[in-house]
Design an enzyme around this catalytic site. Structure first.
Site, short mmCIF file in Angstrom:
data_model
loop_
_atom_site.label_atom_id
_atom_site.label_comp_id
_atom_site.label_asym_id
_atom_site.label_seq_id
_atom_site.Cartn_x
_atom_site.Cartn_y
_atom_site.Cartn_z
N LYS A 1 0.85 -1.20 0.00
CA LYS A 1 0.00 0.00 0.00
C LYS A 1 0.88 1.25 0.00
CE LYS A 1 -3.90 -1.74 2.81
NZ LYS A 1 -4.97 -1.66 1.82
N ARG B 1 -10.16 -11.48 2.32
CA ARG B 1 -11.07 -12.49 1.75
C ARG B 1 -10.43 -13.87 1.76
NH1 ARG B 1 -11.55 -9.29 -3.82
NH2 ARG B 1 -11.16 -7.57 -2.39
N1 BES Z 1 -8.00 -3.75 4.53
C1 BES Z 1 -8.22 -3.37 3.20
C2 BES Z 1 -9.53 -2.61 2.96
C3 BES Z 1 -9.68 -1.27 3.62
C4 BES Z 1 -9.44 -0.11 2.91
C5 BES Z 1 -10.14 -1.17 4.91
C6 BES Z 1 -9.62 1.11 3.49
C7 BES Z 1 -10.32 0.06 5.50
C8 BES Z 1 -10.07 1.21 4.79
C9 BES Z 1 -8.23 -4.59 2.28
O1 BES Z 1 -7.46 -5.66 2.70
C10 BES Z 1 -7.69 -4.13 0.97
O2 BES Z 1 -6.59 -3.68 0.94
N2 BES Z 1 -8.49 -4.23 -0.07
C11 BES Z 1 -8.09 -3.80 -1.37
C12 BES Z 1 -8.62 -4.80 -2.37
C13 BES Z 1 -8.07 -4.65 -3.75
C14 BES Z 1 -6.59 -4.98 -3.77
C15 BES Z 1 -8.82 -5.56 -4.66
C16 BES Z 1 -8.70 -2.41 -1.61
O3 BES Z 1 -9.80 -2.17 -1.16
O4 BES Z 1 -8.04 -1.59 -2.23
ZN ZN Z 2 -5.40 -5.48 2.06
#
Ligand code: BES
Ligand code: ZN
Ligand code: ZN
Length: 481
Positions: free
Chosen positions: A254, A328
């Site tokens: 990230k 997931r």
């Molecule tokens: N933990 C994150 C989702 C999240 C984002 C929670 C912002 C709280 C605030 C999750 O694991 C994630 O990173 N999801 C990705 C999925 C993508 C790579 C398909 C996302 O939402 O960007």
């Molecule tokens: Zn994530």
């Protein structure tokens, strides 16, 4: 925060300060007595305005309405306005049938602070609220009902505050093992059964998706399983929570800004701990399982990689397209495990997707699943507790976005849109066909962690889902009558 009941009128109830609510441009009811002083202060009875008259020992707050949501907000706003004063107790009367519960909720949730790591905590002196049974319009309220409402609010909101405290603690402290210890302490205190499984068990059970996510972490993954039994359990309910004690994104790293606050990726799991605590206190007549997948998604020599192909507990294979879609993967195996309990209902809570926050905004829980009736039962519970929900509908086009050339499915869609729903559809692949109508997925990525305070929520964790799911369980019998 201690909420007490007084059978006396407001005037005959002892407390340092009296709280009076008024409606916009409508200052006429029996508890409004200081109109001249309020005028001097420039109080115009505008929505969200408060006026504190220390010499009269009164605080006035103007609310858009006296519905439960606004009363909850008003109670929290009054506490905020008195935060720096030395007054220790507050009294307030009732504003309608369900107001004792709503007000108690606002006071308990609104009084939460997270000061564990401050050298000089700034605790507010105000720690006691007395709710009088007198109603502003003279309606009669049964004292036993008011007391029961206060008790209910206390159980649910103390549970939500307990959840906030776990989420707010930093990732170096709340490791998966620490999370299991917290669960064990709570289970012991509340008389719940608990099993904690480690890496070996996950290997034996073929939980290759959960295991892959945990690979880079120096801390072992923990599958935490709490059970609240009941002598004549009418239903079996399993609750499943995403417990990422930190989410860096893994190799699909990230950006720094998005990584900040990712200690909150354990909010689903922490909500499960809060709900289990509340259902133990309420002694609900169900067998309720709380299942948590706790691990960390970080970088390391053993980190799982994009292009990896994983095999989940139910035998399905998954192509890793993005290691940041890790929740997931953990939930896939936890859901498969959860179904071994032959549940009547399966509800999962997870900070699963940024896409859900984009779809609904940061205040709203995304509700997904195949069973419209079950979804609306949970959404109704949300409107009772003041948690905002939005229905994100499945359709026949979206499942195709998870197609993979090399495995049964990909862990995320390559499309730009619909990410919250495709994440839920991914989870549905791990819910057996016979259980699909028993399952609801709650994406709490938006409201679980608050950037700018709103309603009764401080900045930081909000305990999202705790009161809503507990309230749904509390009303489960009624829904079926
Ligand atoms: N933990 C994150 C989702 C999240 C984002 C929670 C912002 C709280 C605030 C999750 O694991 C994630 O990173 N999801 C990705 C999925 C993508 C790579 C398909 C996302 O939402 O960007
Ligand atoms: Zn994530
Ligand atoms: Zn995550």
């Amino acid at each position: 925060m201690n909420i007490q009941f007084s059978p006396n009128k407001v005037s005959g109830t002892k407390a340092d300060i009296e709280l009076v609510f008024v409606l916009p441009k409508n200052m006429k009811h029996k508890w409004v007595r200081d109109e001249a002083a309020l005028k001097d202060l420039g109080f115009k009875a505008e929505e969200k305005q408060t006026a504190f008259l220390p010499h009269k020992r009164k605080i006035y707050a103007c609310l858009a309405s006296f519905d439960d949501y606004d009363l909850r907000e008003g109670a929290a706003a009054a506490l905020n306005a008195l935060k720096k004063t030395r007054f220790k107790s507050l009294k307030v009367g009732l504003y309608g049938a369900t107001s004792a519960r709503a007000l108690s909720e606002g006071f308990i949730l609104g009084s939460y602070t997270f000061e564990r790591y401050k050298s000089k905590p700034e605790k507010s002196a105000l720690n006691r609220v007395v709710i009088s049974a007198e109603d502003y319009e003279g309606r009669r309220h049964e004292p036993a009902m008011v007391k029961a409402d206060i008790r209910l609010a206390s159980i649910m909101c103390e549970a939500a505050n307990y959840t906030k405290d776990i989420v707010n603690r930093p990732p170096a402290e709340i490791t998966p093992v620490k999370m299991a210890e917290i669960a064990k302490d709570m289970a012991k205190e509340k008389g719940l059964e608990i099993k904690v499984r480690g890496e070996k068990y996950l290997e034996q059970e073929g939980m290759g998706a959960f295991l892959a996510v945990s690979k880079a972490s120096p801390y072992p993954p923990q599958l935490i399983h709490l059970v609240k039994r009941s002598k004549d359990a009418k239903k079996v309910i399993v609750l499943v929570g995403k417990g990422l004690t930190f989410d860096t994104g893994g190799l699909s790293l990230k950006p720094s800004n998005a990584m900040l606050t990712m200690k909150s990726d354990k909010s689903g799991a922490s909500a499960i701990l809060g709900i289990m605590r509340a259902v133990a206190d309420l002694d609900l007549p169900y067998e309720i399982h709380g299942i948590i997948g706790a691990t960390e998604n970080i970088l390391g020599r053993h980190a799982y990689k994009p292009d990896d192909i994983l095999r989940a507990k139910n035998g399905k294979t998954i192509e890793v397209v993005n290691t940041d879609a890790e929740g997931r993967l953990v939930l896939a195996d936890c859901l498969a495990y959860a179904q071994e309990q032959s549940p009547d209902y399966i509800v999962d809570l997870a900070t699963l997707t940024g896409a859900c926050v984009i779809a609904l905004g940061e205040y709203t829980v995304g509700v997904m699943g195949f069973n419209e009736e079950l979804k609306s039962e949970i959404m109704d519970a949300g409107s009772r507790t003041g948690e905002l929900t939005g229905n994100l509908p499945f359709n026949k086009h979206l499942p195709a976005l998870l197609k993979s050339d090399v495995a049964d499915m990909a862990n995320c869609s390559k499309a730009k849109y619909g990410g919250a729903i495709t994440a839920a559809l991914f989870l549905s692949e791990f819910v057996d066909k016979k259980n699909r109508d028993k399952w609801v997925h709650l994406d709490i990525a938006g409201p679980a962690f608050v950037e700018k305070p709103w309603s009764w929520n401080q900045a930081g964790a909000s305990g999202a889902g705790v009161r809503m799911v507990t309230d749904w369980l509390l009303n489960l019998g009624k829904n079926q009558e």
